[in-house]
Design a protein around this motif. Structure first.
Motif, mmCIF file in Angstrom:
data_model
loop_
_atom_site.group_PDB
_atom_site.id
_atom_site.type_symbol
_atom_site.label_atom_id
_atom_site.label_comp_id
_atom_site.label_asym_id
_atom_site.label_seq_id
_atom_site.Cartn_x
_atom_site.Cartn_y
_atom_site.Cartn_z
ATOM 1 N N GLY A 61 18.443 37.735 129.066
ATOM 2 C CA GLY A 61 19.217 38.204 127.919
ATOM 3 C C GLY A 61 18.809 37.610 126.591
ATOM 4 O O GLY A 61 17.663 37.233 126.370
ATOM 5 N N GLU B 18 29.558 42.474 105.023
ATOM 6 C CA GLU B 18 28.600 41.827 105.918
ATOM 7 C C GLU B 18 29.206 41.556 107.291
ATOM 8 O O GLU B 18 28.494 41.292 108.245
ATOM 9 C CB GLU B 18 28.146 40.477 105.331
ATOM 10 C CG GLU B 18 27.348 40.581 104.058
ATOM 11 C CD GLU B 18 27.104 39.212 103.458
ATOM 12 O OE1 GLU B 18 25.976 38.732 103.573
ATOM 13 O OE2 GLU B 18 28.043 38.614 102.883
ATOM 14 N N THR B 19 30.503 41.564 107.360
ATOM 15 C CA THR B 19 31.146 41.061 108.575
ATOM 16 C C THR B 19 32.094 42.033 109.255
ATOM 17 O O THR B 19 32.410 41.877 110.423
ATOM 18 C CB THR B 19 31.884 39.743 108.259
ATOM 19 O OG1 THR B 19 32.549 39.306 109.431
ATOM 20 C CG2 THR B 19 32.918 39.933 107.184
ATOM 21 N N GLY C 298 28.752 35.649 122.201
ATOM 22 C CA GLY C 298 28.949 36.791 121.312
ATOM 23 C C GLY C 298 27.840 37.824 121.332
ATOM 24 O O GLY C 298 27.885 38.787 120.581
ATOM 25 N N GLY D 105 28.381 28.801 112.746
ATOM 26 C CA GLY D 105 27.474 29.921 112.526
ATOM 27 C C GLY D 105 28.172 31.252 112.657
ATOM 28 O O GLY D 105 29.321 31.319 113.079
ATOM 29 N N PRO D 106 27.497 32.337 112.309
ATOM 30 C CA PRO D 106 28.132 33.654 112.360
ATOM 31 C C PRO D 106 28.346 34.189 113.777
ATOM 32 O O PRO D 106 29.119 35.110 113.958
ATOM 33 C CB PRO D 106 27.138 34.544 111.601
ATOM 34 C CG PRO D 106 25.833 33.864 111.739
ATOM 35 C CD PRO D 106 26.130 32.394 111.786
ATOM 36 N N MET D 107 27.660 33.632 114.754
ATOM 37 C CA MET D 107 27.825 34.147 116.111
ATOM 38 C C MET D 107 28.978 33.471 116.843
ATOM 39 O O MET D 107 29.703 34.104 117.603
ATOM 40 C CB MET D 107 26.539 33.966 116.920
ATOM 41 C CG MET D 107 25.371 34.794 116.426
ATOM 42 S SD MET D 107 25.648 36.564 116.525
ATOM 43 C CE MET D 107 25.394 36.874 118.256
ATOM 44 N N MET D 108 29.118 32.161 116.700
ATOM 45 C CA MET D 108 30.152 31.453 117.453
ATOM 46 C C MET D 108 31.148 30.714 116.581
ATOM 47 O O MET D 108 32.091 30.123 117.086
ATOM 48 C CB MET D 108 29.511 30.462 118.430
ATOM 49 C CG MET D 108 28.881 31.140 119.616
ATOM 50 S SD MET D 108 28.342 29.991 120.868
ATOM 51 C CE MET D 108 29.859 29.574 121.702
ATOM 52 N N PRO E 279 22.059 32.037 113.141
ATOM 53 C CA PRO E 279 21.586 32.380 111.802
ATOM 54 C C PRO E 279 22.280 31.518 110.735
ATOM 55 O O PRO E 279 23.341 30.943 110.996
ATOM 56 C CB PRO E 279 21.991 33.838 111.641
ATOM 57 C CG PRO E 279 22.145 34.350 113.023
ATOM 58 C CD PRO E 279 22.593 33.191 113.845
ATOM 59 N N PRO F 238 19.165 38.134 116.127
ATOM 60 C CA PRO F 238 19.717 38.425 114.810
ATOM 61 C C PRO F 238 18.779 37.876 113.726
ATOM 62 O O PRO F 238 18.012 36.954 113.984
ATOM 63 C CB PRO F 238 21.061 37.685 114.799
ATOM 64 C CG PRO F 238 20.971 36.675 115.875
ATOM 65 C CD PRO F 238 19.933 37.122 116.840
ATOM 66 N N LEU G 172 29.120 41.561 122.117
ATOM 67 C CA LEU G 172 29.807 42.243 121.019
ATOM 68 C C LEU G 172 28.840 42.500 119.878
ATOM 69 O O LEU G 172 28.895 43.536 119.210
ATOM 70 C CB LEU G 172 30.992 41.373 120.561
ATOM 71 C CG LEU G 172 31.926 41.878 119.492
ATOM 72 C CD1 LEU G 172 32.193 43.350 119.647
ATOM 73 C CD2 LEU G 172 33.218 41.126 119.560
ATOM 74 N N TYR G 173 27.895 41.572 119.681
ATOM 75 C CA TYR G 173 26.897 41.743 118.630
ATOM 76 C C TYR G 173 26.088 43.017 118.858
ATOM 77 O O TYR G 173 25.792 43.750 117.930
ATOM 78 C CB TYR G 173 25.969 40.521 118.602
ATOM 79 C CG TYR G 173 24.768 40.665 117.697
ATOM 80 C CD1 TYR G 173 24.891 40.448 116.324
ATOM 81 C CD2 TYR G 173 23.530 41.035 118.193
ATOM 82 C CE1 TYR G 173 23.806 40.592 115.484
ATOM 83 C CE2 TYR G 173 22.440 41.182 117.362
ATOM 84 C CZ TYR G 173 22.581 40.965 116.008
ATOM 85 O OH TYR G 173 21.505 41.110 115.181
ATOM 86 N N SER G 174 25.747 43.269 120.138
ATOM 87 C CA SER G 174 24.811 44.361 120.385
ATOM 88 C C SER G 174 25.490 45.668 120.762
ATOM 89 O O SER G 174 24.817 46.675 120.895
ATOM 90 C CB SER G 174 23.823 43.950 121.482
ATOM 91 O OG SER G 174 24.530 43.511 122.607
ATOM 92 N N CYS G 175 26.811 45.678 120.930
ATOM 93 C CA CYS G 175 27.475 46.908 121.384
ATOM 94 C C CYS G 175 27.461 47.983 120.299
ATOM 95 O O CYS G 175 28.023 47.780 119.233
ATOM 96 C CB CYS G 175 28.923 46.635 121.792
ATOM 97 S SG CYS G 175 29.777 48.139 122.313
#
Lengths: 453, 324, 304
Positions: A8, A361-362, A413, A333-336, A169, A12, A416-419
């Motif tokens: 996996g 952006e979010t 995450g 960070g923006p992912m977690m 990121p 980003p 959810l990021y890639s859905c």
């Protein structure tokens, strides 16, 4: 072929816009708010009372259990109160409020800049110093470091991995520490090695930080330390996850529910290595850390050295104030990272960044139907099937969830990021995971009770 | 006063959306669509327009008036179904037959199962097969390409049905296939439904989808591989009764089916090995129907049959879990 | 031709009888012996299969009711007393009367009185939101407004009021199954006795913070002043954790607490007439005066 983890992951855009900003030391605020729950495990127990005078580096709270940590005053001044205070999510946690008066440091702290490269010989003494320094993992989980360095009997550590991936990121605090305090980090790594019985050490850095890889390589050569190497890894999120990093560096997979030590690995963050250096060589406890202030809408990009307990609003003010309009402030960070609901809350030991994101952006798109594209299963670094877990959550099937390993979710995450349909996969999985873990714990407790009968 | 936004992590999102994925599929189908326009002329444009238009209209009407939910035509999945259905029909199909096909595809195969993501069978294929069974005359009267600017309407049979009819009359394969040039097949000038015409245009679209990482190659490659292998074996046994591998790969709807219909997200397995078995099954069934069945072409049936195995395949083949 | 028709009829008839005989034999052989009362009880149930009783459905409830020694351990909140009486009649047992209950939303912090300080933009679920943070207003106790309770209600008795941002209970539809109580992560919803002719007093706030903080967060909140507690003559008000709670089993519906509450956090529901605050206040003043006089008289007597 550079190494990376086997299952996996997502790519980003790394957005490291604050990478060229040198670390600045932030002045102390008028008041600091030091929470006693800054680590995983039992909260610390305050040992000061309102009215007490404290010095910088003095213990203000003692460990509340084995998995717990000392907490030190990050400033000198007077304790104003010891009371619950809203944290960044608005939830109450016990906090020591200290009004700053000057900056008088406690005895025994070496504040000079000279590099001390002689490492103590006794692993026990090192671990005790780390414990007394209140050091916790600064990679995000804030697990007390001395506990991690004391492997349970029967397990053998074969390699120490220093985590310099910083795969999230935007974040650049570890990168700046590697560049500006590389010597200290390398000595810290050598100390940690020694504490673990002289195991080999790998400093893992992602390939998007070539300067850091080069610099650390030079530092190791210059200091002439053996047993420490730098490894460049492919850029991929969540490489900085403990299990993923061990997979990438050692090609070993930590089993479900097991600790890294079960495959002979101990992972420590770059920031932790620096804190270990400070505590062991200089006698300075963990009272400050580097925090990145970044984001396209931030008034300026910065990497600040901040005392623990500094209010977030104070840091943002020093970075040029909060810009007009609605925005999201993220701690981490923006992912977690966690969205900040309360800017009056203060930094913790584990705070790594303040990221400012504009709504555009979010904001997530509207939830659609699952089209079974399989992007979530491709992205999941734990090999789970988030689309299936989502279906099981909706059906309330806890047994099915456990059978499909929801408890292995690391909440990175990626799903959810890639859905493409914006299904709140992680939101639902996170809650159901807590439910399933509750069931597993209850079962374990029942089994224990039955066995003791 | 400006306010702080709060939400659970992650706080950023990839640029993927259902719409963008579907749009990529439409882009990938464009070369084939343009080719079919070029070779078949305005009647093909009409078929395609009716097909896409009625799919959109029906999806909108059903979500709006029967399900009373917000309309889902914005996700462009109905457009993809419409284009695929259009590519599956001969250009001579009357508009009302196309509309019936669209009604079956959207109304029966997609919406009765609960809409996008819930359907077991590929809607466009269900529409096509329904028409094939109900209106065999319209569906099997093929005409050789006529061209957007051409005037000669040449009617004839598709290579596959010509071969089947010929075999029944007692001719050998060599006699029957001698008239076909494989280069022609690749560049489209043989008879068939719109999407069977230009193999190269379809393959170009497939490569585009691979580059954009919209689909993975396993299913398609295993279909091609199986078809080639099975026909190689039979052709090797008796070349006078069985057609050769290249002929089988290039004729009929195999390329369209393998690249665009079998790889439909909703109706294909997610895992690598599930996909491979799915593809092998489609390839094998296709060849069995072509060699031994009463229909000259079997891709649609093969895909629909394998569609029904997808839940089983998803259950049987799972991704390897980390550390387990 | 005639022969063909006759033969067809004969063969089909014989075949039909033969199969019927097989079916009958199989049904006899594999019949599961069951208490016939289970079926009777199930028929008497509302049949919503809501699970409000704690069993998987009405059938499961019926099985449990038949098995149980007395009917105190089972109760169908949806059917209420009437259904339980029917069940008791079928089983030949006694059933205790239970007061009909209703779901009550204990938060009246509507949008206009509870200023938001944050904007939530995650998935629309109270549980997700409540786990994430304390809520987008200064009040970390009240309704977070994502409507999990509405989704949990099988009877269509709850709906969100877009103006207040709070859920509203339609009492005619509420069956007190308790699904919303379980769904609410903030424990805002409570099952309370409907009260005589639907009349009851409720403290519509559960904020445990201290007064000044509460006042800043919400104008309708219970600020923990304790005036209602001091006023109540029936000991119906429990005053703990800076918030008042009315024990519905003790409340006599005198409406004095409602009249004295400075923030209007106490709501009277179902009363035929609107509350005459002045009259009630006068009544309290009168009583206090009398009590003071009596106390003074007592004191005098003691002095004597």
């Amino acid at each position: 072929m550079k190494r990376t983890f086997s299952i996996g992951g997502v790519h980003p855009h790394d957005s490291k816009i604050s990478r060229d900003c040198a670390i600045e030391t932030l002045p102390t605020p008028g008041t600091v708010y030091i929470s006693v729950a800054q680590h995983i495990g039992a909260p610390a127990v305050p040992v000061v009372a309102p009215g007490d005078k404290v010095k910088t580096g003095q213990v203000v709270a003692e460990p509340g259990g084995f998995v717990s940590a000392f907490i030190h005053s990050s400033v000198s001044g007077t304790v104003k109160s010891v009371a619950p205070r809203a944290d960044l999510a608005g939830k109450m946690s016990m906090t020591i409020e200290i009004q700053v008066e000057g900056d008088e440091w406690a005895e025994g702290i070496d504040r000079s800049e000279t590099l001390v490269t002689d490492i103590p010989d006794d692993p026990k003494a090192i671990i005790e110093k780390i414990r007394l320094g209140g050091i916790v993992g600064l990679g995000g989980a804030t697990f007390p470091t001395h506990v991690k360095l004391s492997p349970p009997p029967g397990s053998v550590c074969e390699r120490l991995i220093i985590n310099g991936c910083e795969c999230e990121p935007y974040l650049t605090s570890d990168f700046r520490v590697l560049l500006e305090k590389g010597e200290q980090v390398v000595v810290g790594a050598a100390i940690l090695r020694k504490a673990l019985g002289g195991v080999p050490c790998t400093i893992a850095i992602e390939e998007n930080k070539p300067e850091a890889i080069k610099h650390i390589g030079e530092v190791i050569a210059r200091l002439n330390f053996s047993g420490i190497e730098v490894m460049s890894l492919k850029k991929r999120y969540p490489q900085g996850g403990e299990k993923q990093l061990i997979d990438a560096v050692m090609h070993r997979q930590v089993g479900s529910g097991a600790l890294p030590i079960s495959v002979g690995a101990v992972v420590q963050n770059v920031g932790t290595a620096l804190a270990v250096y400070d505590a062991v060589q200089k006698g300075k406890p963990l009272i400050d850390n580097v925090i990145t202030v970044t984001g396209n809408s931030a008034p300026r990009q910065a990497n600040f050295l901040v005392r623990v307990g500094t209010p977030l609003s104070f840091i943002l003010e020093k970075a040029g104030g909060l810009p007009e309009g609605d925005l999201k402030v993220i701690s981490g960070g923006p992912m977690m990272g966690r969205a900040v609901a309360n800017l009056e809350s203060a930094t913790l030991k584990g705070t790594s960044s303040l990221l400012l994101l504009r709504p555009e952006e979010t904001l997530r798109g509207q939830e659609g139907s699952c089209i079974r594209c399989g992007k979530c299963t491709d992205a999941c670094p734990m090999g789970l099937e988030p689309y299936l877990l989502n279906r099981l959550v909706k059906a309330g099937d806890l047994e099915g969830l456990e059978a499909n390993a929801i408890q292995d979710c690391i909440e990175c995450g990626c799903c959810l990021y890639s859905c493409p349909a914006n299904i709140p996969l992680l939101d639902r999985i996170r809650l159901a995971k807590a439910d399933v873990l509750g069931v597993i714990r209850a079962r374990a407790a029942a089994a224990k009770a039955a066995a003791s009968k | 006063m400006s306010k702080l936004l709060v939400s659970p992590s992650p706080h950023i999102h990839s640029e993927n959306s259902t719409r963008s994925l579907m749009f990529d599929v439409v882009v990938a189908l464009l070369p084939a669509v343009l080719c079919s326009f070029l070779f078949y002329g305005w009647r093909e444009i009409l078929v395609m327009a009716v097909s896409v238009g009625s799919c959109l209209l029906l999806e909108w009407a059903i979500t709006r008036y029967m399900l009373r939910k917000p309309s889902t035509i914005g996700d462009m999945s109905a457009v993809v179904t419409g284009i695929l259905l259009g590519l599956n029909l001969p250009y001579t199909t009357p508009w009302w037959v196309v509309f019936i096909g669209a009604a079956v595809a959207i109304g029966v195969a997609k919406m009765t199962f609960g809409g996008l993501g819930q359907n077991v069978f590929n809607p466009a294929l269900v529409g096509r097969v329904f028409l094939l069974v109900s209106f065999p005359t319209y569906m099997t009267t093929w005409s050789a390409p006529q061209g957007l600017f051409g005037v000669d309407a040449v009617s004839g049979a598709t290579p596959l049905s010509a071969v089947q009819e010929g075999l029944m009359r007692g001719s050998t394969i060599q006699e029957l296939t001698s008239g076909y040039d494989y280069a022609d097949m690749l560049f489209a000038s043989i008879g068939g439904s719109a999407g069977e015409v230009c193999a190269l245009a379809l393959l170009a679209g497939f490569v585009y989808l691979l580059i954009r990482k919209v689909i993975k190659p396993w299913i398609t490659l295993s279909i091609f591989g199986t078809v080639a292998l099975v026909s190689l074996i039979f052709w090797g046994i008796d070349p006078s009764r069985f057609t050769d591998p290249l002929f089988n790969l290039l004729t009929g709807g195999l390329i369209l089916g393998a690249c665009f219909m079998a790889t439909d997200y909703v109706t294909s397995p997610m895992s690598l090995w599930g996909g491979v078995i799915f593809g092998v099954g489609i390839g094998f069934l296709t060849m069995m129907i072509r060699y031994f069945g009463s229909y000259p072409e079997g891709v649609s049936f093969a895909i629909l049959i394998m569609n029904s195995f997808v839940p089983l395949l998803d259950r049987a083949f799972k991704q390897k879990k980390f550390g387990r | 031709m005639t022969q063909l028709v006759i033969w067809t009829i004969v063969i089909l008839t014989v075949l039909g009888m033969l199969l019927a005989a097989i079916l009958f034999a199989v049904a006899k052989k594999f019949k599961v012996e069951e208490d016939p009362r289970i079926d009777d009880v199930e028929k008497a149930m509302p049949g919503a299969n809501c699970g409000g009783c704690g069993f998987a459905g009405c059938r499961a409830f019926a099985e449990a009711a038949v098995k149980a020694d007395d009917l105190d351990s089972v109760y169908c909140p949806v059917g209420g007393g009437e259904t339980m009486k029917k069940v008791a009649a079928i089983l030949g047992r006694q059933v205790k009367e239970k007061a009909p209950m209703v779901a009550v939303v204990r938060c009246n912090g509507s949008c206009d009185v509870r200023p938001t300080v944050n904007v939530y933009c995650g998935s629309l679920s109270c549980r997700v939101k409540a786990t994430l943070y304390s809520g987008d207003t200064g009040c970390s106790w009240g309704c977070v407004g994502c409507g999990d309770c509405v989704g949990a209600c099988q009877f269509g008795a709850l709906k969100m009021n877009p103006e207040t941002g709070l859920p509203e209970v339609d009492e005619s539809k509420c069956t007190a199954c308790g699904a919303c109580v379980k769904a609410c992560p903030k424990a805002v919803i409570e099952l309370r006795a409907k009260g005589p002719r639907g009349m009851r007093e409720v403290v519509c706030c559960i904020n445990r913070d201290r007064g000044p903080q509460v006042k800043k967060a919400c104008a309708n909140a219970c600020i923990g002043c304790g005036i209602c507690f001091k006023t109540c003559t029936h000991e119906a008000i429990v005053f703990e954790n800076n918030v008042a709670y009315i024990d519905y089993s003790k409340c006599k519906l005198c409406r004095e607490c409602e009249a004295v509450c400075p923030t209007g956090a106490i709501h009277g529901v179902g009363f035929p007439k609107p509350l005459d605050v002045e009259a009630v206040k006068a009544r309290i003043a009168e009583r206090k005066k009398k009590a003071a006089e009596a106390a003074a008289a007592d004191k005098k007597e003691e002095e004597k």
